[in-house]
Design an enzyme around this catalytic site. Sequence first.
Site, PDB file in Angstrom:
ATOM      1  CD  GLU A 259      -3.037  -0.624  -0.049  1.00 10.89           C
ATOM      2  OE1 GLU A 259      -3.365   0.571  -0.208  1.00 10.89           O
ATOM      3  OE2 GLU A 259      -3.424  -1.539  -0.796  1.00 10.89           O
TER       4      GLU A 259
ATOM      5  CB  CYS B 167     -14.821   2.987 -12.601  1.00  9.77           C
ATOM      6  SG  CYS B 167     -15.808   4.492 -12.343  1.00  9.77           S
TER       7      CYS B 167
ATOM      8  CB  CYS C  73     -20.065   2.671 -18.836  1.00 10.82           C
ATOM      9  SG  CYS C  73     -19.284   4.157 -18.172  1.00 10.82           S
TER      10      CYS C  73
ATOM     11  CB  CYS D  98     -19.556  -0.903 -15.070  1.00 10.19           C
ATOM     12  SG  CYS D  98     -19.544  -0.433 -13.324  1.00 10.19           S
TER      13      CYS D  98
ATOM     14  CB  CYS E 143     -23.581   4.159 -12.574  1.00  5.91           C
ATOM     15  SG  CYS E 143     -22.297   5.426 -12.659  1.00  5.91           S
TER      16      CYS E 143
END
Length: 355
Positions: free
Chosen positions: A38, A194, A201, A204, A210
């Site tokens: 991370e 995204c 899209c 998705c 959305c």
Amino acid sequence: MTNPPTFAQRIIHWGRAHGRSDLPWQVNPAPYRVWVSEIMLQQTRVETVIGYFGRFMEAFPDVAALARADLDDVLALWSGLGYYARARNLHRAAEQIVAQHGGQVPGRLDDLVALPGIGRSTAGAIRSLGHGLPAAILDGNVKRVLARFHGLQGDLATSQNQRQLWEWSEQKIIDLKEVSAYTQHIMDLGAMLCTAQAPGCASCPLQNDCRAHRDAITHLVPAPKRRQKALPLRSTRMYLAIDQQQRILLEKRPGAGIWGGLWSLPESLDHDAAAARRWPILRHTFTHFQLDIDPVYLHVPRHETGVSEAAGRDWYTIDAALALGIPAPVRKLIQRLQSEIGSQHEPNRALPETG
């Protein structure tokens, strides 16, 4: 009647079929490995991090090994990854984890954010991905997914929008049992579908609900950044001072500031540079400015190697210098020097001399 799948369930289902599952830190998502990954992934592409992560884990396989390490060795393995404060904070945090948590990366959010270099979102990722415990995250990918799904327009960095995004992020994990899978796959969704430009899209799992997709405003969410002003330009001169044993003079930079704690080329030298040779300007871009480096090669006779007497300076063979923690542009200059020494036994004589 069966309830429709929730926001999180749709993402988990999509992620199991299409998400990323073979990244090095996913193979054994222990808290320490998640934490290191991370930190490395902050402002750095996955493709770049993979190699660095593997080498780092080999050298420092656990918190105790990292805490015992010399900071120079940590910075050496970080060399070229940039944003070196991340490495310094990682080392300091490892020392604190050994001293305060028995060498085990804590799972409580308060304990995590108390460590150097760990913010709220990174702490959430470590807790959820490493410990499998519920925690919200809000990295750049997650912000984009949430903002588009809810149709949040405007600057996402405002305090009001940040509060709203955190509220949504926390709502999505209420009573969620598979928080680790959800956390990984919402990041995958942002990185793979995204995306900031040309989002996918049509593929998705959230497209039917959305708002940005429904209202055809995905290109406006998040709000386009204002055109960045031209970065200010700074300049410096760096000396590639070589002695008769073909060792190069390096100096250690202060712990704070640009390239803090790394070894670099001297930017001032109390030496007669009449025999110096100039190399072409090397431009390096930082986040907030550009730096033009004016490299100057000079040979230091054996009896004058006392120029290294200043604190924090020393002579290194080329190979030893390249094994240190050095900034990327300095590495380029030393590698060029190594190449020229190897092919001609001395720096390029075709370069113009300066007085």
